[in-house]
Scaffold this motif. Structure first.
Motif, mmCIF file in Angstrom:
data_model
loop_
_atom_site.group_PDB
_atom_site.id
_atom_site.type_symbol
_atom_site.label_atom_id
_atom_site.label_comp_id
_atom_site.label_asym_id
_atom_site.label_seq_id
_atom_site.Cartn_x
_atom_site.Cartn_y
_atom_site.Cartn_z
ATOM 1 N N CYS A 28 7.436 3.794 9.014
ATOM 2 C CA CYS A 28 8.201 3.119 10.070
ATOM 3 C C CYS A 28 9.626 3.640 10.168
ATOM 4 C CB CYS A 28 8.203 1.613 9.823
ATOM 5 S SG CYS A 28 6.598 0.819 10.089
ATOM 6 N N SER A 29 10.226 3.971 9.029
ATOM 7 C CA SER A 29 11.587 4.519 9.067
ATOM 8 C C SER A 29 11.589 5.889 9.727
ATOM 9 C CB SER A 29 12.172 4.608 7.654
ATOM 10 O OG SER A 29 11.428 5.503 6.848
ATOM 11 N N SER A 32 11.182 5.379 13.453
ATOM 12 C CA SER A 32 12.390 4.851 14.083
ATOM 13 C C SER A 32 13.439 5.937 14.290
ATOM 14 C CB SER A 32 12.974 3.712 13.234
ATOM 15 O OG SER A 32 12.073 2.629 13.158
ATOM 16 N N MET A 92 13.032 -3.695 15.685
ATOM 17 C CA MET A 92 11.934 -2.832 16.111
ATOM 18 C C MET A 92 11.343 -3.316 17.434
ATOM 19 S SD MET A 92 9.983 -1.854 12.539
ATOM 20 C CE MET A 92 8.953 -0.595 13.292
ATOM 21 N N THR A 183 5.738 1.690 17.311
ATOM 22 C CA THR A 183 6.831 0.830 16.857
ATOM 23 C C THR A 183 6.412 -0.640 16.902
ATOM 24 O OG1 THR A 183 8.478 2.427 17.632
ATOM 25 C CG2 THR A 183 9.233 0.172 17.265
ATOM 26 N N GLY A 186 4.172 -1.225 13.981
ATOM 27 C CA GLY A 186 4.953 -1.202 12.750
ATOM 28 C C GLY A 186 5.758 -2.472 12.546
ATOM 29 N N SER A 187 6.317 -3.021 13.624
ATOM 30 C CA SER A 187 7.114 -4.240 13.499
ATOM 31 C C SER A 187 6.254 -5.411 13.041
ATOM 32 C CB SER A 187 7.788 -4.565 14.833
ATOM 33 O OG SER A 187 6.829 -4.913 15.814
ATOM 34 N N LEU A 190 5.266 -4.824 9.221
ATOM 35 C CA LEU A 190 6.350 -5.070 8.277
ATOM 36 C C LEU A 190 6.699 -6.553 8.205
ATOM 37 C CD1 LEU A 190 8.757 -2.056 8.913
ATOM 38 C CD2 LEU A 190 7.359 -2.498 6.899
#
Length: 409
Positions: A28-29, A32, A92, A183, A186-187, A190
């Motif tokens: 995810c990083s 981003s 995100m 994204t 991923g949000s 997480l």
């Protein structure tokens, strides 16, 4: 954090994050931060779509970088003020909205508004690094930060490859739709998997917490030295990656954009190879790792300079340079996080501001030097910056040795 804590049914390791969660943070990083770099290979297509003059389209990259730098100062420190799990998820989700705005934009003002917000919110990648450090057991902090930071470097390197490929197949808007989709996923992931419980938040307000970023420079010599090293190594990184497309796309090499983008794979291999540096930092070898890596960074410019003899030399140089940059970067972060564990988000902001300065300076300098002195001049510039970083490390090591001798004496 309690050593027996479990993350939504995924067992944690050694009192920290479970490995699948660490890998998710890394992915995810990288996703981003890639949002900042997608535009580079898309400039021609965007200029054509909006009828923007080629000489002016570079402002897209400039706007993104300016707002990314603003986000480092204004958004990243909020991780020491608010719940990181919720902060990451919200940023995100807002990034999804910004990416969709870019993808469906029909006018230049809407495009630039979306691009600016994309750059501002891309700093969530650094919030993830700070979160990884905060959620990790002290004995594993370097390894965890190393893995997440590897995701960021790989995201930077592969962004151009992904964007160029999707642009060729489906057009430039598909790049932002693709990123928005990932994204969003991923949000959600997480938010579900990051620990709900955190250590007590700082009691100071937002304005004071932003201003305290500058106080950290005053209070922490390790931050000053490591931030300067970050500025120099990422200047060297940008010198290579900004100027490299110029000789590769020109005669006699004349490679396609797809072929040029493939060099990101070599860089990613080097970044992955350096992930062990965090573990060595945990074991107490941070200074030695830094010195060896900075020497490798300097040596890497030798095969890079032999580009016109064989592209294979460039591949070797790219791998060595990215390995060295990533190893120093991870070691830097491991050391500064130890200094003030309660201020990890602010430390990230303070450190990454110098990274941003180095990246911007390297990009600007490399294109100017290439126009003046060609590829050889670029290599000499990169070697000079790398040599300066090695000298800074040597000077700092000398001072540390003197301090040790004075204490022992």
């Amino acid at each position: 954090m309690n050593a027996s804590h479990q993350v939504q049914g995924v067992p944690s390791t050694q009192g920290g994050l479970a490995r699948p969660v660490i890998l998710l943070l890394a992915v995810c990083s990288g996703l981003s931060v890639a949002n900042v770099y997608y535009a580079h290979p898309l400039l021609d297509s965007i200029a054509h779509d909006f009828q923007i003059a080629p000489a002016s389209i570079g402002i897209v990259v400039t706007v993104t970088q300016i707002f990314y730098a603003a986000g480092l100062l204004l958004l990243v420190p909020m991780g020491d003020l608010l719940n990181r799990r919720k902060l990451i998820a919200i940023q995100m989700l807002l990034s999804v909205v910004a990416l969709l705005t870019v993808a469906v934009s029909s006018s230049v003002p809407v495009l630039f508004t979306g691009i600016a917000i994309v750059g501002l919110l891309a700093v969530v990648a650094q919030t993830m690094v700070a979160a990884a450090a905060a959620f990790s057991a002290p004995s594993d902090r370097g390894r965890t930060v190393g893995l997440v930071t590897s995701g960021i470097v790989i995201g930077i390197l592969l962004a151009r490859t992904v964007a160029g490929t999707l642009n060729d197949w489906l057009g430039w808007r598909s790049v932002y739709l693709f990123s928005a989709s990932l994204t969003l996923l991923g949000s959600i992931a997480l938010y579900l998997l990051l620990p709900k419980q955190e250590s007590k938040r700082t009691g100071i307000g937002y304005v004071r917490i932003v201003l305290s970023v500058f106080q950290l420079y005053r209070d922490l010599p390790i931050l000053r030295i490591r931030a300067l090293l970050a500025m120099l190594i990422f200047a060297a990184f940008s010198i290579l990656w900004t100027a490299m497309v110029l000789p590769l796309s020109s005669a006699p090499l004349s490679l396609s954009h797809t072929a040029i983008g493939a060099f990101g794979l070599a860089g990613a291999a080097g970044a992955l190879a350096a992930s062990f540096s965090g573990r060595l930092a945990d074991l107490g070898y941070a200074r030695r790792v830094s010195g060896i890596s900075l020497a490798i960074l300097l040596i890497a410019w030798v095969p890079i300079g032999l580009l016109y003899r064989s592209i294979g030399f460039l591949v070797i140089g790219v791998i060595l340079l990215d390995l060295a940059v990533q190893a120093v970067h991870v070691t830097n972060q491991s050391l500064i996080y130890r200094a003030r564990p309660e201020a990890q988000s602010r430390l990230t902001a303070a450190y990454m501001i110098f990274y941003s300065i180095g990246s911007a300076a390297g990009s600007i300098a490399s294109t100017g030097v290439y126009a003046w002195a060609g590829w050889r001049g670029v290599c000499w510039l990169g070697a000079a910056v790398s040599g300066l970083a090695l000298l800074l490390w040597a000077y700092d090591s000398f001072l540390k040795m003197k301090e040790t001798d004075n204490v022992c004496g």
